[in-house]
Design a protein around this motif. Structure first.
Motif, PDB file in Angstrom:
ATOM      1  N   PRO A  56       0.836  -1.212   0.000  1.00 37.74           N
ATOM      2  CA  PRO A  56       0.000   0.000   0.000  1.00 37.74           C
ATOM      3  C   PRO A  56       0.868   1.258   0.000  1.00 37.74           C
ATOM      4  O   PRO A  56       2.032   1.225   0.413  1.00 37.74           O
ATOM      5  CB  PRO A  56      -0.779  -0.122   1.317  1.00 37.74           C
ATOM      6  N   ASN A  57       0.320   2.347  -0.484  1.00 39.78           N
ATOM      7  CA  ASN A  57       1.027   3.625  -0.404  1.00 39.78           C
ATOM      8  C   ASN A  57       0.976   4.125   1.039  1.00 39.78           C
ATOM      9  O   ASN A  57       0.070   3.792   1.797  1.00 39.78           O
ATOM     10  CB  ASN A  57       0.389   4.646  -1.337  1.00 39.78           C
ATOM     11  N   GLY A  58       1.957   4.910   1.398  1.00 39.06           N
ATOM     12  CA  GLY A  58       2.018   5.444   2.749  1.00 39.06           C
ATOM     13  C   GLY A  58       3.379   6.046   3.005  1.00 39.06           C
ATOM     14  O   GLY A  58       4.342   5.781   2.270  1.00 39.06           O
ATOM     15  N   ILE A  59       3.500   6.845   4.072  1.00 39.04           N
ATOM     16  CA  ILE A  59       4.769   7.510   4.336  1.00 39.04           C
ATOM     17  C   ILE A  59       5.867   6.517   4.735  1.00 39.04           C
ATOM     18  O   ILE A  59       7.054   6.820   4.637  1.00 39.04           O
ATOM     19  CB  ILE A  59       4.625   8.593   5.430  1.00 39.04           C
ATOM     20  N   LYS A 116       6.370   3.566   3.228  1.00 41.05           N
ATOM     21  CA  LYS A 116       6.677   2.623   2.154  1.00 41.05           C
ATOM     22  C   LYS A 116       8.149   2.656   1.748  1.00 41.05           C
ATOM     23  O   LYS A 116       8.780   1.598   1.586  1.00 41.05           O
ATOM     24  CB  LYS A 116       5.788   2.909   0.938  1.00 41.05           C
ATOM     25  N   TYR A 152      10.323   1.040   4.281  1.00 37.79           N
ATOM     26  CA  TYR A 152       9.944  -0.378   4.385  1.00 37.79           C
ATOM     27  C   TYR A 152      10.603  -1.181   3.267  1.00 37.79           C
ATOM     28  O   TYR A 152      11.197  -2.249   3.514  1.00 37.79           O
ATOM     29  CB  TYR A 152       8.425  -0.491   4.311  1.00 37.79           C
ATOM     30  N   ASP A 192       5.131   5.427  10.687  1.00 42.57           N
ATOM     31  CA  ASP A 192       3.915   4.886  10.063  1.00 42.57           C
ATOM     32  C   ASP A 192       3.625   3.534  10.718  1.00 42.57           C
ATOM     33  O   ASP A 192       3.717   2.478  10.099  1.00 42.57           O
ATOM     34  CB  ASP A 192       4.143   4.728   8.552  1.00 42.57           C
ATOM     35  N   TYR A 249       1.910   0.381   9.166  1.00 48.23           N
ATOM     36  CA  TYR A 249       2.086   0.163   7.728  1.00 48.23           C
ATOM     37  C   TYR A 249       2.224  -1.337   7.447  1.00 48.23           C
ATOM     38  O   TYR A 249       2.900  -2.074   8.164  1.00 48.23           O
ATOM     39  CB  TYR A 249       3.326   0.904   7.222  1.00 48.23           C
ATOM     40  N   ASP A 250       1.597  -1.782   6.347  1.00 46.03           N
ATOM     41  CA  ASP A 250       1.598  -3.199   5.949  1.00 46.03           C
ATOM     42  C   ASP A 250       1.184  -4.104   7.111  1.00 46.03           C
ATOM     43  O   ASP A 250       1.838  -5.099   7.411  1.00 46.03           O
ATOM     44  CB  ASP A 250       2.973  -3.612   5.416  1.00 46.03           C
TER      45      ASP A 250
END
Length: 270
Positions: free
Chosen positions: A198-201, A203, A206, A232, A235-236
């Motif tokens: 997924p998109n995100g700050i 990524k 990660y 984040d 995230y994931d």
């Protein structure tokens, strides 16, 4: 009585250096002891050659009972190399004892498995595999050998590594190592198609962390995964936290890199 010992030092302690010895502490007046005895004798015949049964009458051998702090009977202790390595108290059902034995009785190939693990740590994957593969043909339930074999192929064939540890469940002492292998495999699959993320700050860090992990750069991977946790957190699906734990389990809690990053990781979480 069959299996009754007369010399504890010789028949249990010394013999346990050659073969694991299962010691049944019992007494004539103990009803549960009489219930357990035929079960243990039946299992001893079934597993003859893998371990030996020795019965210790606590009224006759009071000094032995005191030495091993026997306060309730029946008490069953497994001796290996002169030491108690596992035990249980009470007249357990046969099926439950079988499960206990499966975990408690050490493999006759344990020395070879340790040698293979040392080869793995030195990066000699093919040599480790040559030792482990025949062991697992003989002992398919040897979870220690299973985990080490999976580790030897984890970086070259992560799907195969995941498949090797597929049946190691939470009741196994090697479950945490198996979980780390499964998590590494998941991350390596992500690296093959980062567009699935997924998109995100978080990524960018990660993906960079996964790439560091693929290069065996655990120090850098942990630094970047911790950055994701800070910036984040989920995230994931909380992937960075899971990845850090997997690395710690893969390296071991006493590894220098684990010890360096554990406190930093904990602070990032809380």
């Amino acid at each position: 009585m069959a299996y009754e010992i007369s010399d504890f030092q010789k028949e249990v302690i010394e013999h346990s250096f050659k073969l694991p010895v299962l010691v049944d502490f019992w007494a004539e007046w103990c009803g549960p002891c009489r219930m357990l005895a035929p079960t243990l004798e039946r299992l001893a015949e079934k597993h003859k050659g893998k371990w030996a049964l020795a019965k210790v009458n606590t009224d006759v051998h009071q000094h032995v009972a005191e030495q091993y702090s026997i306060s309730s009977i029946p008490a069953v202790k497994l001796f290996v190399g002169g030491d108690v390595v596992d035990e249980f108290v009470g007249a357990l059902p046969e099926s439950q004892i079988e499960l206990w034995l499966k975990k408690a009785i050490p493999s006759k190939n344990r020395g070879q498995v340790k040698a293979a693990a040392q080869l793995f740590e030195k990066g000699k994957m093919a040599e480790a595999q040559k030792i482990l593969e025949p062991i697992l043909k003989e002992e398919p339930d040897n979870t220690e050998a299973t985990v080490v074999l999976a580790q030897t192929v984890l970086y070259t064939n992560p799907k195969k590594a995941q498949e090797i540890v597929r049946n190691i469940e939470a009741d196994s002492e090697f479950y945490q190592q198996a979980e780390s292998i499964r998590e590494f495999g998941r991350l390596f699959e992500i690296a093959e198609d980062i567009d699935t993320l997924p998109n995100g700050i978080g990524k960018k860090d990660y993906v960079a962390a996964i790439n560091s992990l693929k290069k065996h750069d655990f120090d850098s991977a942990l630094q970047k995964f911790v950055e994701v946790i800070r910036n984040d957190r989920y995230y994931d699906d909380d992937g960075a936290r899971k990845a850090c734990i997997a690395i710690f389990k893969y390296l071991g809690e006493t590894h220098d890199i684990t010890m360096k990053h554990r406190k930093i990781f904990n602070r990032a979480l809380y």
